[in-house]
Write an enzyme that holds these catalytic residues in place. Structure first.
Site, mmCIF file in Angstrom:
data_model
loop_
_atom_site.group_PDB
_atom_site.id
_atom_site.type_symbol
_atom_site.label_atom_id
_atom_site.label_comp_id
_atom_site.label_asym_id
_atom_site.label_seq_id
_atom_site.Cartn_x
_atom_site.Cartn_y
_atom_site.Cartn_z
ATOM 1 N N THR A 217 -10.046 5.456 -2.461
ATOM 2 C CA THR A 217 -11.481 5.473 -2.776
ATOM 3 C C THR A 217 -12.317 4.920 -1.634
ATOM 4 O O THR A 217 -13.429 5.398 -1.384
ATOM 5 C CB THR A 217 -11.735 4.654 -4.056
ATOM 6 O OG1 THR A 217 -11.046 5.281 -5.151
ATOM 7 C CG2 THR A 217 -13.206 4.585 -4.383
ATOM 8 N N SER B 118 -20.166 -2.534 -1.978
ATOM 9 C CA SER B 118 -21.100 -3.640 -1.780
ATOM 10 C C SER B 118 -20.537 -4.942 -2.326
ATOM 11 O O SER B 118 -20.801 -6.027 -1.790
ATOM 12 C CB SER B 118 -22.430 -3.342 -2.492
ATOM 13 O OG SER B 118 -22.873 -2.036 -2.253
ATOM 14 N N CYS C 242 -17.193 19.837 15.467
ATOM 15 C CA CYS C 242 -16.067 20.778 15.521
ATOM 16 C C CYS C 242 -14.907 20.342 14.632
ATOM 17 O O CYS C 242 -13.926 21.066 14.500
ATOM 18 C CB CYS C 242 -15.600 20.990 16.956
ATOM 19 S SG CYS C 242 -14.339 19.835 17.535
ATOM 20 N N CYS D 95 -17.331 15.921 20.810
ATOM 21 C CA CYS D 95 -18.419 15.822 19.822
ATOM 22 C C CYS D 95 -18.894 14.382 19.647
ATOM 23 O O CYS D 95 -20.090 14.117 19.563
ATOM 24 C CB CYS D 95 -17.966 16.371 18.472
ATOM 25 S SG CYS D 95 -17.527 18.108 18.474
ATOM 26 N N ILE E 59 -13.146 -0.862 -10.088
ATOM 27 C CA ILE E 59 -14.101 -1.133 -9.001
ATOM 28 C C ILE E 59 -14.696 0.177 -8.511
ATOM 29 O O ILE E 59 -14.301 0.734 -7.482
ATOM 30 C CB ILE E 59 -13.429 -1.920 -7.856
ATOM 31 C CG1 ILE E 59 -12.671 -3.127 -8.401
ATOM 32 C CG2 ILE E 59 -14.484 -2.367 -6.853
ATOM 33 C CD1 ILE E 59 -13.524 -4.145 -9.143
ATOM 34 N N HIS F 270 -25.561 -1.402 -1.819
ATOM 35 C CA HIS F 270 -26.620 -1.384 -2.823
ATOM 36 C C HIS F 270 -27.329 -2.731 -2.874
ATOM 37 O O HIS F 270 -26.715 -3.791 -2.730
ATOM 38 C CB HIS F 270 -26.028 -1.076 -4.204
ATOM 39 C CG HIS F 270 -25.503 0.315 -4.336
ATOM 40 N ND1 HIS F 270 -26.286 1.361 -4.792
ATOM 41 C CD2 HIS F 270 -24.281 0.833 -4.078
ATOM 42 C CE1 HIS F 270 -25.553 2.468 -4.811
ATOM 43 N NE2 HIS F 270 -24.335 2.172 -4.378
ATOM 44 N N GLU G 232 0.840 -1.200 0.000
ATOM 45 C CA GLU G 232 0.000 0.000 0.000
ATOM 46 C C GLU G 232 0.874 1.250 0.000
ATOM 47 O O GLU G 232 1.787 1.369 0.808
ATOM 48 C CB GLU G 232 -0.917 -0.012 1.229
ATOM 49 C CG GLU G 232 -1.649 1.280 1.524
ATOM 50 C CD GLU G 232 -2.508 1.772 0.360
ATOM 51 O OE1 GLU G 232 -2.414 2.980 0.040
ATOM 52 O OE2 GLU G 232 -3.250 0.953 -0.223
ATOM 53 N N SER H 106 -20.160 6.729 -0.739
ATOM 54 C CA SER H 106 -21.504 6.921 -0.201
ATOM 55 C C SER H 106 -21.822 6.012 0.976
ATOM 56 O O SER H 106 -22.875 6.163 1.596
ATOM 57 C CB SER H 106 -22.542 6.683 -1.302
ATOM 58 O OG SER H 106 -22.315 7.527 -2.409
ATOM 59 N N SER I 22 -18.668 2.253 -8.036
ATOM 60 C CA SER I 22 -19.961 1.848 -7.486
ATOM 61 C C SER I 22 -20.593 0.777 -8.377
ATOM 62 O O SER I 22 -20.588 0.935 -9.602
ATOM 63 C CB SER I 22 -20.882 3.066 -7.405
ATOM 64 O OG SER I 22 -22.141 2.705 -6.892
#
Length: 483
Positions: free
Chosen positions: A50, A351, A446, A411, A345, A59, A41, A55, A347
């Site tokens: 990514t 999922s 914050c 928070c 890869i 799905h 990595e 989101s 959307s």
């Protein structure tokens, strides 16, 4: 005999490029077998590309074209998610999704989506009337005339999912090498040589799960080229006070105004809006723009009334890896034996990742004639969360471990004990972003304005470094300068 001796000189049986959700899923599945596996990595932690900015949707699987890899792996991955969440202890909620139709003339398109979903194997799909939709979601626009309801849709913590799979893979013997950037890949007689900024790695097989850079690595070894475009998506995240504005994930039926944006709760209680979709040349182009964020807010109001935009606490950008074929590229490259792609890869990649992991690990195990381990352990326990305990349980924990009673992040209610656990556990955080992804310190309203100094002290102490060496993420992002 010469071939066997040559194979023994290879450092690894499998080298995986990329520690995002797909790479970590493949690593976990490969850890079931008696194989030497490493993950390479370029950043300092898993879930740094990514996989950290999307989101956070599981799905249902009705959107992808029937017969495509996207459709297959989406439905399979979605079905795996509830069981995985229990095994690996990450946040997942099957809240269901709605695809909104705003005009009677668009009903045939909604029905086509329904039929496509049924063909893909999505369970429980129903078309609801506008009135039925508003009974489910009172804040949905009065313009909605119908919607496709998918009860198997869900929301997940992408950090939690990726980190959980990585930790479990590591506990089962997979080696992770961070800050390791691939510079060149060369095919050898018995495998591949990967030249990196930290030396050379050799492996019998390579898995290319490099996100927006997957085309570059594929094209180093294959004459059958692929091309990936970075598709930029901007998001707005709202405070938890807005988190209950909708309960389901709200999509818009693509129409004359485009695909639209989603409005969804998150597993942590926030409200998320987005994304836009803009193809860019810069594969590191994660800057937000006033224009695109305004588009997010404008399109979100088509679906949902009364969104409290004054409660936006942050905005961010995710880059999706869009391949020209408009489908995932998954499998062994035709002209490069032992080189396996998990490319393009986008959307519904989040999922699909668990199912892609199972599929590719199966192919590699078959190719290498690997045997399953007898001592593989598939369960992982996440970080203790005092805020989710009963009063009695929390009091008992603090009596035994007082650091869980010392709140660092007001928070999000994150304690010193949780931060220390995030740093010292398997593949523990080495940066402030790493802590943030594991326990949400600094993710509240914050945005780390209050808790950063104390988090830095804890990180420096646990890792035995000076405060001046504490980074936001990769080296070069140090938070303090000077004596």
């Amino acid at each position: 005999m010469e071939a066997e001796n040559s194979m023994e000189k290879l450092l690894y049986d499998v080298a995986i490029i990329g520690a995002g959700v797909t790479g970590c899923s493949i690593a976990r599945e490969l850890s079931r077998y008696d194989l030497r596996v490493c993950v390479l990595e370029k950043d300092e932690d898993v879930c740094s590309g990514t996989s950290k900015a999307n989101s956070a949707i599981v799905h249902a699987g009705h959107d992808a074209e029937s017969g495509s890899m996207k459709a297959r792996f989406n439905v399979e991955g979605s079905r795996m998610m509830p069981g995985l969440a229990k095994e690996l202890d990450f946040d997942f909620i099957q809240n269901g999704s709605l695809v909104l139709c705003f005009a009677d003339v668009d009903r045939p398109a909604l029905e086509e989506l329904y039929e496509k979903g049924k063909k893909n194997g999505v369970e429980g799909l129903t078309i609801l009337s506008g009135e039925e939709v508003r009974r489910l979601e009172p804040n949905v626009s009065d313009r909605v005339v119908a919607a496709l309801y998918a009860p198997t849709g869900g929301i997940v913590c992408p950090f939690g999912l990726t980190i959980a799979m990585a930790e479990n893979a590591c506990d089962n013997g997979v080696e992770f090498q961070f800050l390791t950037r691939i510079e060149e890949i060369r095919k050898m007689e018995d495998g591949y040589e990967l030249k990196t900024n930290r030396g050379t790695v050799t492996a019998r097989c390579v898995v290319n799960a490099a996100g927006v850079y997957a085309d570059a690595f594929h094209n180093m070894v294959s004459g059958k080229k692929i091309h990936i475009t970075a598709r930029k998506g901007e998001y707005c995240l709202l405070d938890k006070e807005a988190g209950a504005h909708v309960g389901h994930t709200i999509f818009q039926l693509p129409g004359k105004l485009g695909k639209g944006v989603l409005v969804t709760p998150t597993v942590h209680g926030n409200l998320l809006l987005g994304p836009t979709a803009r193809d860019i040349n810069d594969k590191e182009g994660t800057d937000t723009t006033a224009e695109d964020l305004a588009e997010v807010q404008e399109k979100a109001t088509l679906s949902v009334r009364g969104i409290p935009f004054r409660q936006v606490i942050t905005s961010f950008v995710g880059l999706r890896a869009h391949e020209d074929s408009d489908d995932f590229v998954v499998g062994e490259a035709e002209d490069s034996e032992g080189f396996f792609d998990a490319a393009g890869i986008e959307s519904p990649g989040l999922s699909s990742a668990p199912a892609i992991g199972v599929y590719l690990a199966g192919l590699i195990a078959e190719k290498t004639e690997a045997k399953a381990k007898n001592d593989w352990h598939g369960k992982r326990k996440g970080i203790v969360k005092p805020g989710e305990m009963s009063r009695e349980e929390r009091a008992a924990l603090i009596r035994e471990h007082p650091e869980y009673g010392s709140i660092v992040c007001r928070c999000e209610g994150i304690s010193e004990g949780e931060i220390r656990d995030a740093i010292t556990r398997t593949l523990g955080a080495t940066s402030l972003d790493g802590i943030k992804r594991r326990v949400r310190q600094g993710m509240g309203r914050c945005q780390a304005g209050f808790c950063t100094p104390r988090a830095m002290e804890i990180l420096a102490n646990e890792r035995g470094i000076r405060m001046e060496e504490v980074c936001k993420n990769v080296p070069g992002s140090e938070m303090l300068i000077g004596e």
